[in-house]
Design an enzyme around this catalytic site. Structure first.
Site: not given
Ligand code: DGL
Length: 261
Positions: A148, A6-7, A69, A182-184, A38-39, A71
């Site tokens: 984050e 992932d990012s 991810c 989005c995995t976040h 990234y998004g 994205t």
């Protein structure tokens, strides 16, 4: 060994589920923290980042790579599948399948990064699989930064204000199912659920991990080890990662040469 990419921190939501389902497998995690988010970038740049990241992972000869991810799964997966010899699993199709199974009123929402929403792959997959669905989408880019930053508590005032603003359209539309594309975003599911009570949240990373676990041939081939790589700021990553992974994280190693960034 299975690689999860992932990012940043978001892919840990997929890794956690994959580790739970496949305790005997060896895993490595790569977060491209030098270049997150990234998004907000163009499809061309996202594809270039994904290629460089997979070139790095390819050196380890993974048995499979989980693209954790939304994205990259939306914008780059077909191109990546042509380029690499190992199987690649993305989050899009498993999340779409889960949403189609979950909805009762046929009103499904998708949230993701700007790049994911603009490229429209979730919408296209949902409409192809179930033409009877009404699909509603919203980009929620601030959720990535909030995750984050670790501002994810269900009553966090900043996260709650952002969620109210982003998610009101789904209340208005009466969606009963929302894909966290989005995995976040599962890191904020407490916040999201408070704004959308009763709505089924689809965790795309966890869906992808289940897909991977079901597809792997034969018994586990490893010893349950975990290694972790990031392209920048390993200390910050390590500090937050443990909270999201629910297990101690090995010290992240710096990956990708500085000149490649
Ligand atoms: N976790 C990512 C996703 O699933 C990317 C967030 C970002 O880098 O913008 O889309």
């Amino acid at each position: 060994m299975i690689a999860v990419y992932d990012s940043g921190l978001g892919g840990l939501t997929a890794l956690r589920e994959a580790r739970r389902l496949l305790p005997g497998e060896d895993f490595m995690y790569f977060g491209d923290t030098a270049r997150i988010p990234y998004g907000t970038r163009s499809a061309e740049i996202i594809r270039a980042y994904a290629r460089q990241s997979l070139d790095f992972l390819a050196v380890f000869s993974p048995e499979a790579v989980l693209i954790a991810c939304g994205t990259v799964s939306s914008v780059a997966l077909p191109m990546l599948k042509e380029r690499y010899p190992f199987p690649l699993y993305g989050v899009l199709q498993p999340a779409v399948r889960a949403a189609c199974a979950a909805t009762r009123n046929r009103r499904v929402g998708v949230i993701g990064t700007q790049a994911t929403v603009s490229c429209g792959r979730f919408r296209a997959e949902l409409e192809e699989k179930r033409p009877d669905l009404s699909v509603f989408q919203a980009a929620c880019p601030l959720f990535v930064s909030l995750a984050e930053e670790g501002w994810t508590a269900p009553d966090d005032p900043v996260a709650s204000a952002a969620a109210r603003r982003y998610l009101d359209c789904f209340l208005q539309a009466g969606t009963d199912t929302l894909i966290l594309g989005c995995t976040h975003f599962p890191l904020l599911s407490g916040v999201i659920q408070r704004i959308l009570p009763g709505v089924t949240l689809i965790d795309s990373g966890a869906c992808a991990a289940r897909d991977l676990a079901a597809a792997l041939p034969g018994p586990a081939s490893g010893r349950g080890t975990l290694s972790c790589y990031v392209s920048d700021a390993p200390e910050h990553f390590a500090r937050l990662a443990e909270r999201f992974l629910n297990e101690p994280l090995p010290r992240p190693t710096l990956a990708l040469s500085r000149s490649a960034l």
